[in-house]
Design a protein around this motif. Structure first.
Motif, PDB file in Angstrom:
ATOM      1  N   MET A  29       9.166  -8.163  14.064  1.00  0.00           N
ATOM      2  CA  MET A  29       7.874  -7.506  13.901  1.00  0.00           C
ATOM      3  C   MET A  29       7.988  -6.298  12.957  1.00  0.00           C
ATOM      4  SD  MET A  29       5.762  -9.390  15.369  1.00  0.00           S
ATOM      5  CE  MET A  29       4.279  -8.424  15.413  1.00  0.00           C
ATOM      6  N   LYS A  30       9.099  -5.586  13.033  1.00  0.00           N
ATOM      7  CA  LYS A  30       9.303  -4.440  12.149  1.00  0.00           C
ATOM      8  C   LYS A  30       9.409  -4.913  10.702  1.00  0.00           C
ATOM      9  CE  LYS A  30      11.939  -0.285  11.512  1.00  0.00           C
ATOM     10  NZ  LYS A  30      12.741   0.719  12.146  1.00  0.00           N
ATOM     11  N   GLU A  31      10.161  -5.972  10.461  1.00  0.00           N
ATOM     12  CA  GLU A  31      10.291  -6.528   9.111  1.00  0.00           C
ATOM     13  C   GLU A  31       8.944  -7.029   8.597  1.00  0.00           C
ATOM     14  OE1 GLU A  31      11.664  -7.441   5.510  1.00  0.00           O
ATOM     15  OE2 GLU A  31      12.791  -6.358   7.041  1.00  0.00           O
ATOM     16  N   LYS A  32       8.182  -7.649   9.484  1.00  0.00           N
ATOM     17  CA  LYS A  32       6.852  -8.136   9.110  1.00  0.00           C
ATOM     18  C   LYS A  32       5.946  -6.966   8.727  1.00  0.00           C
ATOM     19  CE  LYS A  32       3.364 -11.285  10.936  1.00  0.00           C
ATOM     20  NZ  LYS A  32       2.974 -12.099  12.081  1.00  0.00           N
ATOM     21  N   GLU A  33       6.021  -5.879   9.467  1.00  0.00           N
ATOM     22  CA  GLU A  33       5.219  -4.689   9.160  1.00  0.00           C
ATOM     23  C   GLU A  33       5.632  -4.078   7.823  1.00  0.00           C
ATOM     24  OE1 GLU A  33       4.149  -0.287  10.949  1.00  0.00           O
ATOM     25  OE2 GLU A  33       5.182  -1.733  12.219  1.00  0.00           O
ATOM     26  N   VAL A  34       6.932  -4.066   7.542  1.00  0.00           N
ATOM     27  CA  VAL A  34       7.416  -3.527   6.270  1.00  0.00           C
ATOM     28  C   VAL A  34       6.879  -4.363   5.114  1.00  0.00           C
ATOM     29  CG1 VAL A  34       9.502  -3.238   4.857  1.00  0.00           C
ATOM     30  CG2 VAL A  34       9.468  -2.409   7.208  1.00  0.00           C
ATOM     31  N   ARG A  35       6.917  -5.693   5.254  1.00  0.00           N
ATOM     32  CA  ARG A  35       6.382  -6.570   4.204  1.00  0.00           C
ATOM     33  C   ARG A  35       4.889  -6.333   4.021  1.00  0.00           C
ATOM     34  NH1 ARG A  35       9.477 -10.708   6.768  1.00  0.00           N
ATOM     35  NH2 ARG A  35       7.529 -11.596   7.538  1.00  0.00           N
ATOM     36  N   PHE A  36       4.161  -6.194   5.121  1.00  0.00           N
ATOM     37  CA  PHE A  36       2.719  -5.936   5.045  1.00  0.00           C
ATOM     38  C   PHE A  36       2.448  -4.609   4.353  1.00  0.00           C
ATOM     39  CE2 PHE A  36      -1.092  -3.957   6.793  1.00  0.00           C
ATOM     40  CZ  PHE A  36      -2.046  -4.894   6.431  1.00  0.00           C
ATOM     41  N   HIS A  37       3.247  -3.594   4.663  1.00  0.00           N
ATOM     42  CA  HIS A  37       3.065  -2.274   4.059  1.00  0.00           C
ATOM     43  C   HIS A  37       3.280  -2.344   2.546  1.00  0.00           C
ATOM     44  CE1 HIS A  37       2.963   2.061   3.804  1.00  0.00           C
ATOM     45  NE2 HIS A  37       4.102   2.027   3.129  1.00  0.00           N
ATOM     46  N   ARG A  38       4.333  -3.064   2.126  1.00  0.00           N
ATOM     47  CA  ARG A  38       4.591  -3.221   0.685  1.00  0.00           C
ATOM     48  C   ARG A  38       3.417  -3.918  -0.002  1.00  0.00           C
ATOM     49  NH1 ARG A  38      10.190  -5.734   1.488  1.00  0.00           N
ATOM     50  NH2 ARG A  38      11.382  -3.966   2.214  1.00  0.00           N
ATOM     51  N   LYS A  39       2.923  -4.964   0.636  1.00  0.00           N
ATOM     52  CA  LYS A  39       1.798  -5.703   0.060  1.00  0.00           C
ATOM     53  C   LYS A  39       0.556  -4.817  -0.027  1.00  0.00           C
ATOM     54  CE  LYS A  39      -0.265 -10.259   0.413  1.00  0.00           C
ATOM     55  NZ  LYS A  39      -0.301 -11.507   1.174  1.00  0.00           N
ATOM     56  N   ALA A  40       0.308  -4.028   1.013  1.00  0.00           N
ATOM     57  CA  ALA A  40      -0.844  -3.126   1.012  1.00  0.00           C
ATOM     58  C   ALA A  40      -0.709  -2.088  -0.097  1.00  0.00           C
ATOM     59  CB  ALA A  40      -0.980  -2.443   2.370  1.00  0.00           C
ATOM     60  N   GLU A  41       0.497  -1.596  -0.327  1.00  0.00           N
ATOM     61  CA  GLU A  41       0.725  -0.640  -1.408  1.00  0.00           C
ATOM     62  C   GLU A  41       0.432  -1.268  -2.764  1.00  0.00           C
ATOM     63  OE1 GLU A  41       1.595   2.668  -1.420  1.00  0.00           O
ATOM     64  OE2 GLU A  41       1.257   2.596   0.749  1.00  0.00           O
ATOM     65  N   ARG A  42       0.855  -2.524  -2.963  1.00  0.00           N
ATOM     66  CA  ARG A  42       0.575  -3.207  -4.233  1.00  0.00           C
ATOM     67  C   ARG A  42      -0.924  -3.399  -4.426  1.00  0.00           C
ATOM     68  NH1 ARG A  42       4.981  -6.468  -2.661  1.00  0.00           N
ATOM     69  NH2 ARG A  42       3.563  -8.158  -2.120  1.00  0.00           N
ATOM     70  N   VAL A  43      -1.618  -3.765  -3.362  1.00  0.00           N
ATOM     71  CA  VAL A  43      -3.070  -3.953  -3.449  1.00  0.00           C
ATOM     72  C   VAL A  43      -3.755  -2.626  -3.771  1.00  0.00           C
ATOM     73  CG1 VAL A  43      -5.127  -4.503  -2.097  1.00  0.00           C
ATOM     74  CG2 VAL A  43      -3.151  -6.009  -1.997  1.00  0.00           C
ATOM     75  N   ASN A  44      -3.318  -1.554  -3.145  1.00  0.00           N
ATOM     76  CA  ASN A  44      -3.895  -0.240  -3.418  1.00  0.00           C
ATOM     77  C   ASN A  44      -3.666   0.181  -4.866  1.00  0.00           C
ATOM     78  OD1 ASN A  44      -4.897   0.071  -0.854  1.00  0.00           O
ATOM     79  ND2 ASN A  44      -3.153   1.248  -0.121  1.00  0.00           N
ATOM     80  N   LEU A  45      -2.480  -0.100  -5.383  1.00  0.00           N
ATOM     81  CA  LEU A  45      -2.182   0.226  -6.770  1.00  0.00           C
ATOM     82  C   LEU A  45      -3.081  -0.585  -7.706  1.00  0.00           C
ATOM     83  CD1 LEU A  45      -0.366   1.939  -8.548  1.00  0.00           C
ATOM     84  CD2 LEU A  45       1.252   0.036  -8.594  1.00  0.00           C
ATOM     85  N   ALA A  46      -3.254  -1.865  -7.402  1.00  0.00           N
ATOM     86  CA  ALA A  46      -4.138  -2.698  -8.216  1.00  0.00           C
ATOM     87  C   ALA A  46      -5.577  -2.208  -8.127  1.00  0.00           C
ATOM     88  CB  ALA A  46      -4.046  -4.157  -7.761  1.00  0.00           C
ATOM     89  N   ALA A  47      -5.975  -1.743  -6.965  1.00  0.00           N
ATOM     90  CA  ALA A  47      -7.337  -1.232  -6.784  1.00  0.00           C
ATOM     91  C   ALA A  47      -7.556   0.039  -7.601  1.00  0.00           C
ATOM     92  CB  ALA A  47      -7.601  -0.962  -5.305  1.00  0.00           C
ATOM     93  N   ILE A  48      -6.492   0.774  -7.876  1.00  0.00           N
ATOM     94  CA  ILE A  48      -6.609   1.974  -8.702  1.00  0.00           C
ATOM     95  C   ILE A  48      -6.698   1.594 -10.184  1.00  0.00           C
ATOM     96  CG2 ILE A  48      -5.340   4.003  -9.529  1.00  0.00           C
ATOM     97  CD1 ILE A  48      -4.239   4.266  -6.655  1.00  0.00           C
TER      98      ILE A  48
END
Length: 79
Positions: A29-48
């Motif tokens: 679950m921790k690894e899954k959360e880390v992957r989700f966090h990375r993906k969310a960061e990429r989406v946020n960067l693209a949104a900028i």
């Protein structure tokens, strides 16, 4: 008394197995959360950057249109 110890040992082994399973699940679950966090960061960067790119394209298109209209009116001696 030995029968009682055997049952306790079996119970301890079961509890250790369950604990290992819980820890493995927590690690997953921790690894899954880390992957989700990375993906969310990429989406946020693209949104900028996406709106900035759109604005740049809009400005370039406007500049090209202004230049084209200016050239058109100058060649027609209307300006």
């Amino acid at each position: 008394a030995e029968n009682h110890m055997d049952r306790l040992q079996v119970e301890v082994v079961k509890l250790n197995d369950e604990l290992a399973e819980i820890l493995n699940e927590a690690d997953y679950m921790k690894e899954k959360e880390v992957r989700f966090h990375r993906k969310a960061e990429r989406v946020n960067l693209a949104a900028i950057w996406w709106p900035i790119l759109q604005i740049a394209i809009l400005v370039l298109t406007a500049a090209f249109q202004v230049q084209s209209l200016k050239s058109y009116f100058q060649t027609r001696s209307l300006y």
